[in-house]
Design a protein around this motif. Sequence first.
Motif, PDB file in Angstrom:
ATOM      1  N   PRO A 148      39.431  34.735  45.771  1.00  0.00           N
ATOM      2  CA  PRO A 148      40.814  34.274  45.609  1.00  0.00           C
ATOM      3  C   PRO A 148      41.022  32.803  45.929  1.00  0.00           C
ATOM      4  CG  PRO A 148      40.615  35.604  47.593  1.00  0.00           C
ATOM      5  CD  PRO A 148      39.296  35.662  46.891  1.00  0.00           C
ATOM      6  N   ASP A 149      40.258  32.258  46.873  1.00  0.00           N
ATOM      7  CA  ASP A 149      40.419  30.871  47.295  1.00  0.00           C
ATOM      8  C   ASP A 149      41.886  30.547  47.581  1.00  0.00           C
ATOM      9  OD1 ASP A 149      39.248  28.520  48.060  1.00  0.00           O
ATOM     10  OD2 ASP A 149      39.392  27.600  46.081  1.00  0.00           O
ATOM     11  N   VAL A 150      42.484  31.375  48.444  1.00  0.00           N
ATOM     12  CA  VAL A 150      43.913  31.312  48.742  1.00  0.00           C
ATOM     13  C   VAL A 150      44.158  30.708  50.117  1.00  0.00           C
ATOM     14  CG1 VAL A 150      45.946  32.752  49.196  1.00  0.00           C
ATOM     15  CG2 VAL A 150      44.458  33.280  47.284  1.00  0.00           C
ATOM     16  N   ASN A 151      45.028  29.716  50.186  1.00  0.00           N
ATOM     17  CA  ASN A 151      45.493  29.175  51.452  1.00  0.00           C
ATOM     18  C   ASN A 151      46.475  30.194  52.018  1.00  0.00           C
ATOM     19  OD1 ASN A 151      47.077  27.940  53.446  1.00  0.00           O
ATOM     20  ND2 ASN A 151      46.805  25.921  52.538  1.00  0.00           N
ATOM     21  N   LEU A 152      46.120  30.820  53.131  1.00  0.00           N
ATOM     22  CA  LEU A 152      46.935  31.916  53.664  1.00  0.00           C
ATOM     23  C   LEU A 152      48.287  31.465  54.196  1.00  0.00           C
ATOM     24  CD1 LEU A 152      44.207  34.051  55.427  1.00  0.00           C
ATOM     25  CD2 LEU A 152      45.296  34.441  53.224  1.00  0.00           C
ATOM     26  N   ASN A 191      50.449  33.273  47.734  1.00  0.00           N
ATOM     27  CA  ASN A 191      50.728  34.687  47.609  1.00  0.00           C
ATOM     28  C   ASN A 191      49.506  35.347  46.975  1.00  0.00           C
ATOM     29  OD1 ASN A 191      51.773  37.198  47.219  1.00  0.00           O
ATOM     30  ND2 ASN A 191      53.343  36.584  45.762  1.00  0.00           N
ATOM     31  N   ALA A 192      48.684  36.039  47.775  1.00  0.00           N
ATOM     32  CA  ALA A 192      47.431  36.614  47.286  1.00  0.00           C
ATOM     33  C   ALA A 192      47.613  37.572  46.114  1.00  0.00           C
ATOM     34  CB  ALA A 192      46.690  37.296  48.426  1.00  0.00           C
ATOM     35  N   PRO A 193      48.621  38.460  46.096  1.00  0.00           N
ATOM     36  CA  PRO A 193      48.760  39.348  44.931  1.00  0.00           C
ATOM     37  C   PRO A 193      48.948  38.600  43.610  1.00  0.00           C
ATOM     38  CG  PRO A 193      50.011  40.230  46.752  1.00  0.00           C
ATOM     39  CD  PRO A 193      49.535  38.854  47.172  1.00  0.00           C
ATOM     40  N   SER A 194      49.559  37.425  43.647  1.00  0.00           N
ATOM     41  CA  SER A 194      49.730  36.669  42.402  1.00  0.00           C
ATOM     42  C   SER A 194      48.401  36.103  41.919  1.00  0.00           C
ATOM     43  CB  SER A 194      50.742  35.538  42.595  1.00  0.00           C
ATOM     44  OG  SER A 194      50.221  34.555  43.464  1.00  0.00           O
ATOM     45  N   VAL A 195      47.458  35.886  42.810  1.00  0.00           N
ATOM     46  CA  VAL A 195      46.143  35.366  42.440  1.00  0.00           C
ATOM     47  C   VAL A 195      45.275  36.473  41.840  1.00  0.00           C
ATOM     48  CG1 VAL A 195      44.071  34.230  43.335  1.00  0.00           C
ATOM     49  CG2 VAL A 195      46.297  33.612  44.226  1.00  0.00           C
ATOM     50  N   TRP A 196      45.519  37.727  42.232  1.00  0.00           N
ATOM     51  CA  TRP A 196      44.736  38.861  41.731  1.00  0.00           C
ATOM     52  C   TRP A 196      44.768  38.932  40.202  1.00  0.00           C
ATOM     53  CZ3 TRP A 196      41.036  42.037  43.107  1.00  0.00           C
ATOM     54  CH2 TRP A 196      40.808  43.188  42.364  1.00  0.00           C
ATOM     55  N   THR A 197      45.868  38.556  39.596  1.00  0.00           N
ATOM     56  CA  THR A 197      46.002  38.657  38.138  1.00  0.00           C
ATOM     57  C   THR A 197      45.348  37.492  37.398  1.00  0.00           C
ATOM     58  OG1 THR A 197      48.160  37.574  38.205  1.00  0.00           O
ATOM     59  CG2 THR A 197      48.138  39.983  38.337  1.00  0.00           C
ATOM     60  N   GLN A 198      44.897  36.466  38.100  1.00  0.00           N
ATOM     61  CA  GLN A 198      44.230  35.341  37.445  1.00  0.00           C
ATOM     62  C   GLN A 198      42.804  35.737  37.063  1.00  0.00           C
ATOM     63  OE1 GLN A 198      44.311  31.969  40.051  1.00  0.00           O
ATOM     64  NE2 GLN A 198      46.531  31.924  40.171  1.00  0.00           N
ATOM     65  N   THR A 199      42.409  35.386  35.851  1.00  0.00           N
ATOM     66  CA  THR A 199      41.054  35.715  35.418  1.00  0.00           C
ATOM     67  C   THR A 199      40.065  34.664  35.903  1.00  0.00           C
ATOM     68  OG1 THR A 199      41.376  34.588  33.315  1.00  0.00           O
ATOM     69  CG2 THR A 199      41.844  36.953  33.375  1.00  0.00           C
ATOM     70  N   MET A 204      21.364  44.045  37.679  1.00  0.00           N
ATOM     71  CA  MET A 204      20.778  43.545  36.439  1.00  0.00           C
ATOM     72  C   MET A 204      21.591  42.387  35.875  1.00  0.00           C
ATOM     73  SD  MET A 204      18.095  45.353  36.062  1.00  0.00           S
ATOM     74  CE  MET A 204      17.608  45.089  34.379  1.00  0.00           C
ATOM     75  N   SER A 205      22.906  42.464  36.043  1.00  0.00           N
ATOM     76  CA  SER A 205      23.739  41.375  35.553  1.00  0.00           C
ATOM     77  C   SER A 205      25.036  41.320  36.341  1.00  0.00           C
ATOM     78  CB  SER A 205      24.026  41.521  34.057  1.00  0.00           C
ATOM     79  OG  SER A 205      24.710  42.716  33.811  1.00  0.00           O
ATOM     80  N   VAL A 206      25.646  40.152  36.305  1.00  0.00           N
ATOM     81  CA  VAL A 206      26.955  39.941  36.920  1.00  0.00           C
ATOM     82  C   VAL A 206      27.860  39.417  35.819  1.00  0.00           C
ATOM     83  CG1 VAL A 206      28.271  38.665  38.651  1.00  0.00           C
ATOM     84  CG2 VAL A 206      25.948  39.436  39.167  1.00  0.00           C
ATOM     85  N   ILE A 207      29.009  40.082  35.656  1.00  0.00           N
ATOM     86  CA  ILE A 207      29.975  39.648  34.652  1.00  0.00           C
ATOM     87  C   ILE A 207      31.281  39.277  35.337  1.00  0.00           C
ATOM     88  CG2 ILE A 207      28.963  40.996  32.774  1.00  0.00           C
ATOM     89  CD1 ILE A 207      31.200  43.066  33.211  1.00  0.00           C
ATOM     90  N   SER A 208      32.042  38.426  34.688  1.00  0.00           N
ATOM     91  CA  SER A 208      33.340  38.000  35.200  1.00  0.00           C
ATOM     92  C   SER A 208      34.431  38.796  34.502  1.00  0.00           C
ATOM     93  CB  SER A 208      33.529  36.506  34.925  1.00  0.00           C
ATOM     94  OG  SER A 208      34.840  36.116  35.244  1.00  0.00           O
ATOM     95  N   ASP A 209      35.638  38.728  35.034  1.00  0.00           N
ATOM     96  CA  ASP A 209      36.758  39.385  34.380  1.00  0.00           C
ATOM     97  C   ASP A 209      37.314  38.554  33.229  1.00  0.00           C
ATOM     98  OD1 ASP A 209      37.768  37.453  36.087  1.00  0.00           O
ATOM     99  OD2 ASP A 209      39.549  38.595  36.592  1.00  0.00           O
ATOM    100  N   GLU A 210      36.755  37.367  33.008  1.00  0.00           N
ATOM    101  CA  GLU A 210      37.150  36.568  31.849  1.00  0.00           C
ATOM    102  C   GLU A 210      36.483  37.163  30.610  1.00  0.00           C
ATOM    103  OE1 GLU A 210      37.991  32.033  32.676  1.00  0.00           O
ATOM    104  OE2 GLU A 210      35.955  32.581  33.226  1.00  0.00           O
ATOM    105  N   VAL A 211      37.201  37.169  29.499  1.00  0.00           N
ATOM    106  CA  VAL A 211      36.635  37.671  28.255  1.00  0.00           C
ATOM    107  C   VAL A 211      36.618  36.566  27.217  1.00  0.00           C
ATOM    108  CG1 VAL A 211      37.264  40.083  28.624  1.00  0.00           C
ATOM    109  CG2 VAL A 211      38.869  38.562  27.507  1.00  0.00           C
ATOM    110  N   VAL A 212      35.687  36.687  26.288  1.00  0.00           N
ATOM    111  CA  VAL A 212      35.551  35.731  25.201  1.00  0.00           C
ATOM    112  C   VAL A 212      35.912  36.456  23.916  1.00  0.00           C
ATOM    113  CG1 VAL A 212      33.933  34.273  23.937  1.00  0.00           C
ATOM    114  CG2 VAL A 212      33.725  34.510  26.417  1.00  0.00           C
TER     115      VAL A 212
END
Length: 118
Positions: free
Chosen positions: A47-51, A55-63, A83-91
């Motif tokens: 999240p890289d959120v300054n506490l 607002n952490a829940p608003s960062v959860w929706t960022q891809t 075997m692999s690591v994938i991100s929640d970003e899609v192409v």
Amino acid sequence: MGNLNSWYVRDAQGNNLAVYEAATSGGAVTWKEQQLYGFNHLGMWRPDVNLASANAPSVWTQTGKKFFELSNLPIAIGMGNVMSVISDEVVNDNGTYKPTVISANDYSPVIVVDQWRS
């Protein structure tokens, strides 16, 4: 960049749950990592959120901040190699949505990185 203090939150078995950081000079605490668990470890959220101000829940929706590990053995065994690591970003590839692959490995039956197929 100055020195950082890091705090690790662990569960009763010693598994890492979260990482927090702050500058040694007294800066704000930042939530750097949150491990994602189901039956086993699924991945990580960064999240890289300054506490103090975010607002952490608003960062959860960022891809691009969540990473999921895919393994080659059933999770129930608990011995699966990542075997692999994938991100929640899609192409978007001409209407076909594909995950963003962060890393990928291939293993031979003796569980070493197969140099011919990586």
